[in-house]
Design an enzyme around this catalytic site. Structure first.
Site, mmCIF file in Angstrom:
data_model
loop_
_atom_site.group_PDB
_atom_site.id
_atom_site.type_symbol
_atom_site.label_atom_id
_atom_site.label_comp_id
_atom_site.label_asym_id
_atom_site.label_seq_id
_atom_site.Cartn_x
_atom_site.Cartn_y
_atom_site.Cartn_z
ATOM 1 N N ASP A 1 0.867 -1.168 0.000
ATOM 2 C CA ASP A 1 0.000 0.000 0.000
ATOM 3 C C ASP A 1 0.912 1.229 0.000
ATOM 4 O O ASP A 1 2.058 1.153 0.460
ATOM 5 C CB ASP A 1 -0.884 -0.021 1.254
ATOM 6 C CG ASP A 1 -1.572 1.305 1.488
ATOM 7 O OD1 ASP A 1 -2.316 1.745 0.596
ATOM 8 O OD2 ASP A 1 -1.345 1.902 2.558
ATOM 9 N N ASP B 1 -0.992 -0.913 6.404
ATOM 10 C CA ASP B 1 -0.966 -0.353 7.753
ATOM 11 C C ASP B 1 -1.938 -1.052 8.678
ATOM 12 O O ASP B 1 -2.060 -0.693 9.848
ATOM 13 C CB ASP B 1 -1.231 1.154 7.732
ATOM 14 C CG ASP B 1 -2.601 1.508 7.173
ATOM 15 O OD1 ASP B 1 -3.442 0.598 7.018
ATOM 16 O OD2 ASP B 1 -2.835 2.694 6.896
ATOM 17 N N ASP C 1 -6.291 -1.291 4.979
ATOM 18 C CA ASP C 1 -5.834 -2.374 4.113
ATOM 19 C C ASP C 1 -6.202 -3.755 4.627
ATOM 20 O O ASP C 1 -5.713 -4.754 4.105
ATOM 21 C CB ASP C 1 -4.309 -2.285 3.948
ATOM 22 C CG ASP C 1 -3.878 -0.938 3.415
ATOM 23 O OD1 ASP C 1 -4.455 -0.497 2.412
ATOM 24 O OD2 ASP C 1 -2.980 -0.326 4.012
#
Length: 694
Positions: A386, A579, A583
């Site tokens: 991400d 994180d 996500d």
């Protein structure tokens, strides 16, 4: 006196009286906690007894039966009964654990290591006892006693089992040390006064006073004070970190030299420390796919070996008249095959390496939840990151406001005031620095992956991604500047008021300092790196270029990240790094989810691996640890299978035609030694993981 639950699952209760800590629990939980230590103590005692008697048994056997010497003070006819007397405690006291395990296997209708040991040693001891008591009962067997074989096998197996239990106890000790870091009491502010209460009574929202040198009773946020906090028990980082108002602290960590007031946010079993303890237990209990493969192999291995042993015994029985050992040879063949094939090494090949690997990771701030995650990470070919909060710091700031006067900026900031998105916070903070005071909107709608739409002072205001505004509704100069900002790597949102685009805001979230190094290390390991982001193609390309990422997916909505990860899964095993908050679906969709420590709220739920130090360079370290552990497991299994493949035919009699039947006088002993060496090799090979650098 005050107390608290150390572990609700087993009802361990801890009392503190005048500074002294006492532990109490039910009989059931006492068995659970004490059994590993009692088991290890019992194995040590059994091993000591076995070696104490096995050594004289071996010495007398070698001297009298192999070297042909007489034992002073003992008539030759009494030597065999003496050996029987010395070996019996080993067989039936030291070896009692194998009989219990064998009976359990028989009741469950399956073979196991205990069944093989009990069967092999019982045959050796029983045959020898028959010869000792009735020397002429078996033709050709007079003088052939193998009490040394049965005693040495039991002593050697107990020694290997003791090593295995010592490794497991070390892992259990790590969990107990973590549990002991939970303070028994807490000082809370209630009614304006400081009150000491049991830590289990702390509630979310309580204000906790943490004095210098004390442990933080629960997870929370600092509301007053500033101090250095030792978080090494969670992160593995030995250097204390500074904590002040607004910073999060973790329960169980040690406050340094300053007084802190902390508002509790997670208590009891929801704290980070409690979750780590639970995760470590799950990791020890979990079984990797490669372990399940070994288990299935063992299930077929035991009956197959028993069949080979019976077949070799039957063969040599038919050939008994043609060899000097007569009918003793079939018994020796059976015993030797059973002893050699004892699946000690096969049974501990995977657990030993997993326990050491998971413990090694925990020491370095890499928390592995289960054996499957450890194995899959070692086989990963793609690592997907991400962007916001993972590759970047997650603290975006406005770098430029294009075409916005104070009125337009005020409207944009007011529209974002009700949002918790990092970009929204950056815009509100930027407006405040400009001396503006945004107000809460009359109404507001947040569209994931797009932006916000709100009504502020009667005006319809939208702050959305540049791609959401049609090109024909954006003035040419503004469109060109938006394109330039995106090309520089900034995230750009366009502000519209009553449907008209009035300006844009460029926001940049700087990459983490260690991001490029982590990506370079992954590439050097042969892993492909992919970035997944909701940003525009230009902004994503700029960040990817800056960090050296060759492949990225842009304009991916939060819901679409999981689908993107599944699509990557068609190309190979995928690790997703996020994180742990937005996500979570993508982490769950990946073969292995690696959650950064900053997303602790759901990291332990969504991620199979959690990086407690919250640094990207631990991603290649986690994969390196996984590969090393997987390599040790493979080495252990190869050794175990190779050992059996080579020695079982020898035990069945492959060397008799070349070396003569007399070799069987030594093979049972050599088989026991080789089996013990095999198990010890597996344990030592697994322990070597502790020396690897990650």
């Amino acid at each position: 006196m005050c107390g608290m639950y150390v572990d609700e699952g087993t009802a361990v209760y801890r009392y503190t009286v005048d500074g002294t800590t006492y532990y109490f629990c039910s009989e059931n939980c006492l068995r659970q906690f004490a059994s590993p230590h009692v088991e290890l103590r019992n194995i040590r005692r059994a091993a000591a007894l076995s070696w104490t008697l096995a050594i004289p048994v071996l010495a007398i056997t070698v001297a009298h039966y192999y070297a042909g010497l007489s034992i002073p003070g003992i008539p030759d006819r009494l030597i065999a009964p003496l050996l029987m007397a010395l070996s019996s405690p080993v067989q039936f006291i030291g070896g009692m654990r194998f009989y219990r395990g064998a009976w359990s296997a028989i009741r469950n209708g399956m073979g196991n290591m205990d069944l093989e040991i009990a069967l092999g040693t019982s045959v050796a001891w029983g045959f020898s006892a028959l010869v000792a008591l009735f020397p002429s009962a078996i033709p050709g067997a007079s003088g052939l006693v193998f009490f040394d074989t049965s005693t040495l096998i039991i002593a050697l197996v107990l020694t290997g089992t003791m090593l295995e239990h010592a490794v497991k106890r070390r892992a259990e000790a790590a969990v107990i040390r973590l549990m002991d870091m939970q303070p028994a009491t807490a000082t809370v502010i209630r009614g304006g006064a400081e009150v000491e209460i049991p830590a289990e009574d702390v509630e979310v929202g309580d204000l906790l006073v943490v004095r210098p040198g004390s442990r933080v009773p629960a997870d929370g946020v600092v509301v007053d004070g500033r101090s250095s906090v030792d978080e090494s028990m969670v992160t593995g980082e030995s250097v204390p970190v500074e904590r002040g108002p607004g910073d999060e602290v973790i329960g169980g960590t040690v406050n340094g030299g300053g007084r802190l007031v902390v508002r509790a946010t997670r208590v009891g079993r929801d704290t980070v420390l409690s979750r780590i303890v639970e995760s470590m237990r799950e990791a020890r209990a979990g079984r990797a796919p490669i372990q399940r493969l070994a288990d299935r192999a063992s299930a077929y291995f035991v009956p197959a070996v028993t069949g080979i042993a019976l077949a070799s015994a039957a063969l040599w029985y038919l050939l008994a008249p043609s060899n000097p050992l007569g009918v003793a040879l079939p018994v020796l063949a059976f015993v030797t095959v059973i002893v050699i094939a004892c699946p000690c090494a096969l049974g501990i090949a995977t657990p030993a390496a997993l326990v050491v690997g998971i413990s090694k990771g925990a020491e370095r701030g890499i928390l592995v939840k289960d054996g499957e995650s450890l194995e899959m990470a070692g086989r990963a070919g793609i690592v997907a990151f991400d962007k916001t909060g993972t590759l970047t710091l997650g603290r975006p700031a406005v770098v430029e406001a294009v075409g916005l006067d104070d009125r337009a900026l005020y409207l944009a900031a007011s529209a974002e005031k009700g949002s918790g998105h990092p970009i929204a916070r950056a815009i509100v903070e930027f407006a405040a620095r400009r001396g503006l005071a945004p107000r809460a909107p009359e109404s507001m709608e947040e569209v994931p992956g797009v932006g916000v739409r709100a009504v502020v002072d009667g005006s319809s205001v939208a702050v959305v991604g540049a791609s959401s505004v049609p090109a024909d509704r954006m003035p040419g100069p503004l469109a060109r500047r938006v394109e330039e900002l995106e090309g520089s790597g900034a995230t750009v949102v366009v502000v519209t008021v009553d449907g008209a685009a009035v300006g844009a805001i460029g926001i940049r979230d700087p990459p983490r300092p260690d991001a490029r190094r982590a990506i370079e290390e992954l590439r050097s390991m042969g892993v492909e790196v992919v970035m997944i982001t909701g940003d525009s193609e230009r902004a994503a390309a700029a960040v990817a270029g800056e960090l050296g990422i060759g492949r990225f997916m842009a304009r991916v909505t939060p819901e679409g990240k999981a689908a993107a990860v599944r699509a990557l899964g068609e190309e190979g095993i995928v690790v997703m790094v996020g994180d742990g908050v937005n996500d979570a679906p993508a982490l769950a969709a990946a073969d292995v989810g690696i959650a950064m420590g900053s997303g602790m709220d759901v990291a332990l739920e969504a991620g199979g691996i959690v990086l407690m130090k919250d640094r990207l360079t631990d991603v290649p370290r986690a994969i390196g640890l996984s590969r090393a552990t997987l390599g040790k497991i493979r080495q252990n299994l190869i050794w175990a299978f190779a050992y059996n493949s080579v020695l079982i035919p020898i035990g069945a009699g492959a060397l008799v035609p070349a070396l003569g039947a007399g070799i069987y006088g030594f093979l049972p002993i050599l088989g026991g030694v080789a089996m013990a060496v095999s198990s010890t090799t597996v344990v030592v090979n697994s322990l070597s993981l502790r020396r690897i650098r990650i």
